[in-house]
Design a protein around this motif. Structure first.
Motif, PDB file in Angstrom:
ATOM      1  N   VAL A  52       0.843  -3.532  -6.117  1.00  0.00           N
ATOM      2  CA  VAL A  52       0.905  -2.228  -5.460  1.00  0.00           C
ATOM      3  C   VAL A  52      -0.446  -1.544  -5.580  1.00  0.00           C
ATOM      4  CG1 VAL A  52       1.997   0.051  -5.508  1.00  0.00           C
ATOM      5  CG2 VAL A  52       3.371  -1.995  -5.950  1.00  0.00           C
ATOM      6  N   GLU A  53      -0.936  -1.025  -4.462  1.00  0.00           N
ATOM      7  CA  GLU A  53      -2.177  -0.255  -4.438  1.00  0.00           C
ATOM      8  C   GLU A  53      -1.850   1.166  -4.007  1.00  0.00           C
ATOM      9  OE1 GLU A  53      -5.293  -2.039  -2.109  1.00  0.00           O
ATOM     10  OE2 GLU A  53      -4.609  -4.049  -2.625  1.00  0.00           O
ATOM     11  N   GLN A  54      -2.332   2.135  -4.765  1.00  0.00           N
ATOM     12  CA  GLN A  54      -2.119   3.544  -4.440  1.00  0.00           C
ATOM     13  C   GLN A  54      -3.241   4.029  -3.534  1.00  0.00           C
ATOM     14  OE1 GLN A  54       0.529   5.415  -5.405  1.00  0.00           O
ATOM     15  NE2 GLN A  54       1.418   3.707  -6.524  1.00  0.00           N
ATOM     16  N   PHE A  55      -2.895   4.760  -2.509  1.00  0.00           N
ATOM     17  CA  PHE A  55      -3.877   5.333  -1.596  1.00  0.00           C
ATOM     18  C   PHE A  55      -3.643   6.828  -1.495  1.00  0.00           C
ATOM     19  CE2 PHE A  55      -4.841   1.122  -0.537  1.00  0.00           C
ATOM     20  CZ  PHE A  55      -5.947   1.085   0.282  1.00  0.00           C
ATOM     21  N   LYS A  56      -4.696   7.568  -1.251  1.00  0.00           N
ATOM     22  CA  LYS A  56      -4.578   8.999  -0.981  1.00  0.00           C
ATOM     23  C   LYS A  56      -4.001   9.160   0.422  1.00  0.00           C
ATOM     24  CE  LYS A  56      -8.530  10.085  -3.861  1.00  0.00           C
ATOM     25  NZ  LYS A  56      -9.940  10.422  -3.869  1.00  0.00           N
ATOM     26  N   ASP A  57      -3.382  10.308   0.688  1.00  0.00           N
ATOM     27  CA  ASP A  57      -2.752  10.541   1.986  1.00  0.00           C
ATOM     28  C   ASP A  57      -3.710  10.324   3.145  1.00  0.00           C
ATOM     29  OD1 ASP A  57      -0.081  11.024   1.420  1.00  0.00           O
ATOM     30  OD2 ASP A  57      -0.432  13.136   0.973  1.00  0.00           O
ATOM     31  N   ASN A  58      -4.945  10.817   3.031  1.00  0.00           N
ATOM     32  CA  ASN A  58      -5.884  10.664   4.154  1.00  0.00           C
ATOM     33  C   ASN A  58      -6.288   9.197   4.349  1.00  0.00           C
ATOM     34  OD1 ASN A  58      -7.378  10.803   1.745  1.00  0.00           O
ATOM     35  ND2 ASN A  58      -9.205  11.493   2.808  1.00  0.00           N
ATOM     36  N   GLU A  59      -6.406   8.427   3.270  1.00  0.00           N
ATOM     37  CA  GLU A  59      -6.728   7.004   3.382  1.00  0.00           C
ATOM     38  C   GLU A  59      -5.570   6.244   4.028  1.00  0.00           C
ATOM     39  OE1 GLU A  59      -9.535   6.264  -0.518  1.00  0.00           O
ATOM     40  OE2 GLU A  59      -7.359   6.355  -0.789  1.00  0.00           O
ATOM     41  N   TYR A  60      -4.376   6.605   3.639  1.00  0.00           N
ATOM     42  CA  TYR A  60      -3.170   5.980   4.186  1.00  0.00           C
ATOM     43  C   TYR A  60      -3.077   6.258   5.690  1.00  0.00           C
ATOM     44  CZ  TYR A  60       1.815   4.776   4.544  1.00  0.00           C
ATOM     45  OH  TYR A  60       3.016   4.218   4.891  1.00  0.00           O
ATOM     46  N   LEU A  61      -3.328   7.487   6.062  1.00  0.00           N
ATOM     47  CA  LEU A  61      -3.289   7.870   7.471  1.00  0.00           C
ATOM     48  C   LEU A  61      -4.370   7.141   8.263  1.00  0.00           C
ATOM     49  CD1 LEU A  61      -2.100   9.594   9.725  1.00  0.00           C
ATOM     50  CD2 LEU A  61      -3.640  11.424   9.035  1.00  0.00           C
ATOM     51  N   ASP A  62      -5.576   7.054   7.721  1.00  0.00           N
ATOM     52  CA  ASP A  62      -6.655   6.327   8.397  1.00  0.00           C
ATOM     53  C   ASP A  62      -6.278   4.860   8.606  1.00  0.00           C
ATOM     54  OD1 ASP A  62      -8.213   8.603   8.520  1.00  0.00           O
ATOM     55  OD2 ASP A  62      -9.444   8.065   6.775  1.00  0.00           O
ATOM     56  N   MET A  63      -5.649   4.260   7.607  1.00  0.00           N
ATOM     57  CA  MET A  63      -5.232   2.870   7.719  1.00  0.00           C
ATOM     58  C   MET A  63      -4.197   2.712   8.829  1.00  0.00           C
ATOM     59  SD  MET A  63      -3.413   0.437   4.917  1.00  0.00           S
ATOM     60  CE  MET A  63      -2.166   1.701   4.732  1.00  0.00           C
ATOM     61  N   LEU A  64      -3.234   3.615   8.883  1.00  0.00           N
ATOM     62  CA  LEU A  64      -2.208   3.545   9.933  1.00  0.00           C
ATOM     63  C   LEU A  64      -2.803   3.780  11.319  1.00  0.00           C
ATOM     64  CD1 LEU A  64       0.878   5.328   8.359  1.00  0.00           C
ATOM     65  CD2 LEU A  64       0.509   2.885   8.696  1.00  0.00           C
ATOM     66  N   LEU A  65      -3.752   4.685  11.408  1.00  0.00           N
ATOM     67  CA  LEU A  65      -4.377   4.975  12.711  1.00  0.00           C
ATOM     68  C   LEU A  65      -5.209   3.786  13.191  1.00  0.00           C
ATOM     69  CD1 LEU A  65      -5.410   8.701  12.246  1.00  0.00           C
ATOM     70  CD2 LEU A  65      -3.570   7.800  13.679  1.00  0.00           C
ATOM     71  N   SER A  66      -5.695   2.969  12.267  1.00  0.00           N
ATOM     72  CA  SER A  66      -6.502   1.813  12.660  1.00  0.00           C
ATOM     73  C   SER A  66      -5.627   0.593  12.970  1.00  0.00           C
ATOM     74  CB  SER A  66      -7.488   1.457  11.561  1.00  0.00           C
ATOM     75  OG  SER A  66      -6.814   0.951  10.439  1.00  0.00           O
ATOM     76  N   TYR A  67      -4.322   0.716  12.793  1.00  0.00           N
ATOM     77  CA  TYR A  67      -3.389  -0.383  13.019  1.00  0.00           C
ATOM     78  C   TYR A  67      -3.401  -0.771  14.492  1.00  0.00           C
ATOM     79  CZ  TYR A  67       1.066  -2.945  12.837  1.00  0.00           C
ATOM     80  OH  TYR A  67       2.039  -3.892  12.910  1.00  0.00           O
TER      81      TYR A  67
ATOM     82  N   ILE B 242       0.865  -1.178   0.000  1.00  0.00           N
ATOM     83  CA  ILE B 242       0.000   0.000   0.000  1.00  0.00           C
ATOM     84  C   ILE B 242       0.900   1.226   0.000  1.00  0.00           C
ATOM     85  CG2 ILE B 242      -1.869   1.189   1.198  1.00  0.00           C
ATOM     86  CD1 ILE B 242      -2.539  -1.731   0.381  1.00  0.00           C
ATOM     87  N   VAL B 243       0.768   2.074  -1.031  1.00  0.00           N
ATOM     88  CA  VAL B 243       1.670   3.215  -1.218  1.00  0.00           C
ATOM     89  C   VAL B 243       0.876   4.515  -1.196  1.00  0.00           C
ATOM     90  CG1 VAL B 243       3.394   4.249  -2.741  1.00  0.00           C
ATOM     91  CG2 VAL B 243       3.184   1.762  -2.633  1.00  0.00           C
ATOM     92  N   SER B 244       1.395   5.496  -0.448  1.00  0.00           N
ATOM     93  CA  SER B 244       0.780   6.831  -0.429  1.00  0.00           C
ATOM     94  C   SER B 244       1.393   7.667  -1.548  1.00  0.00           C
ATOM     95  CB  SER B 244       1.004   7.498   0.923  1.00  0.00           C
ATOM     96  OG  SER B 244       2.349   7.882   1.061  1.00  0.00           O
ATOM     97  N   PRO B 245       0.784   8.790  -1.900  1.00  0.00           N
ATOM     98  CA  PRO B 245       1.305   9.621  -2.987  1.00  0.00           C
ATOM     99  C   PRO B 245       2.747  10.094  -2.769  1.00  0.00           C
ATOM    100  CG  PRO B 245      -0.920  10.289  -2.479  1.00  0.00           C
ATOM    101  CD  PRO B 245      -0.515   9.296  -1.422  1.00  0.00           C
ATOM    102  N   ASP B 246       3.168  10.248  -1.506  1.00  0.00           N
ATOM    103  CA  ASP B 246       4.531  10.713  -1.273  1.00  0.00           C
ATOM    104  C   ASP B 246       5.537   9.560  -1.152  1.00  0.00           C
ATOM    105  OD1 ASP B 246       3.977   9.700   1.206  1.00  0.00           O
ATOM    106  OD2 ASP B 246       4.341  11.548   2.313  1.00  0.00           O
ATOM    107  N   GLY B 247       5.095   8.322  -1.444  1.00  0.00           N
ATOM    108  CA  GLY B 247       6.011   7.186  -1.491  1.00  0.00           C
ATOM    109  C   GLY B 247       6.102   6.361  -0.217  1.00  0.00           C
ATOM    110  N   ARG B 248       5.448   6.783   0.860  1.00  0.00           N
ATOM    111  CA  ARG B 248       5.443   5.950   2.071  1.00  0.00           C
ATOM    112  C   ARG B 248       4.638   4.695   1.782  1.00  0.00           C
ATOM    113  NH1 ARG B 248       2.776   9.856   6.093  1.00  0.00           N
ATOM    114  NH2 ARG B 248       1.728  10.345   4.162  1.00  0.00           N
ATOM    115  N   TYR B 249       5.016   3.592   2.434  1.00  0.00           N
ATOM    116  CA  TYR B 249       4.302   2.346   2.154  1.00  0.00           C
ATOM    117  C   TYR B 249       4.289   1.415   3.360  1.00  0.00           C
ATOM    118  CZ  TYR B 249       8.964   0.372   1.431  1.00  0.00           C
ATOM    119  OH  TYR B 249      10.261  -0.028   1.595  1.00  0.00           O
ATOM    120  N   VAL B 250       3.317   0.531   3.333  1.00  0.00           N
ATOM    121  CA  VAL B 250       3.189  -0.578   4.273  1.00  0.00           C
ATOM    122  C   VAL B 250       2.760  -1.796   3.463  1.00  0.00           C
ATOM    123  CG1 VAL B 250       2.545   0.880   6.245  1.00  0.00           C
ATOM    124  CG2 VAL B 250       0.754  -0.099   4.811  1.00  0.00           C
ATOM    125  N   PHE B 251       2.806  -2.947   4.094  1.00  0.00           N
ATOM    126  CA  PHE B 251       2.316  -4.164   3.466  1.00  0.00           C
ATOM    127  C   PHE B 251       1.075  -4.625   4.203  1.00  0.00           C
ATOM    128  CE2 PHE B 251       6.801  -4.061   2.538  1.00  0.00           C
ATOM    129  CZ  PHE B 251       6.803  -4.288   1.178  1.00  0.00           C
TER     130      PHE B 251
END
Length: 141
Positions: free
Chosen positions: A124-139, A61-70
């Motif tokens: 690879v799945e692209q996510f918007k910054d807010n979606e990426y942040l929501d996913m990390l916050l739900s971790y 899972i990749v954010s627009p600025d290149g940060r990623y998680v699996f």
């Protein structure tokens, strides 16, 4: 096994697994010898990890600025998130067998990610910054 001994054993197993994964990464193939070596190192985690890979349940899972998680979808349908630089999973198996019983050094989700990366087979799945942040916050740490 004392905690220090367990840590040393796990480091040795991780290093041995990395050598096998490096060989897979060079050829982008899983030969019988590599599969046998992984099974010797990871035991019962091997077959379920390969099933996860066959079902294409490992994603980067990749954010627009290149940060990623699996993320890995488990057999129960739950998604497990792995931050890039850690060998930790928030699944029950990791808690029970790696942390509490210390009978394994990883779970099937982590092994599936590592093998998929070695095979260069991670969608690879692209996510918007807010979606990426929501996913990390739900971790669930």
């Amino acid at each position: 096994m004392a905690s220090g001994e367990c840590v040393r054993k796990n480091k040795d197993l991780i290093n041995a697994l990395q050598i096998v994964l490096d060989g897979i990464s060079m050829s982008k193939l899983m030969c019988d010898e590599s599969l046998s070596n992984i099974f010797q190192l990871c035991g019962d985690m091997t077959v379920p990890a390969l099933a996860i890979i066959d079902q294409k349940h490992v994603h980067k899972i990749v954010s627009p600025d290149g940060r990623y998680v699996f993320q890995v979808q488990g057999a129960n349908g739950n998604r497990y998130t792995r931050l890039t630089e850690e060998l930790y999973c928030n699944c029950l198996s990791f808690k029970n067998y790696v942390i509490l019983k210390q009978s394994s050094f990883l779970c099937k989700h982590i092994l599936a990610i590592l093998i998929s990366l070695a095979l260069d087979n991670v969608p690879v799945e692209q996510f918007k910054d807010n979606e990426y942040l929501d996913m990390l916050l739900s971790y669930d740490y």
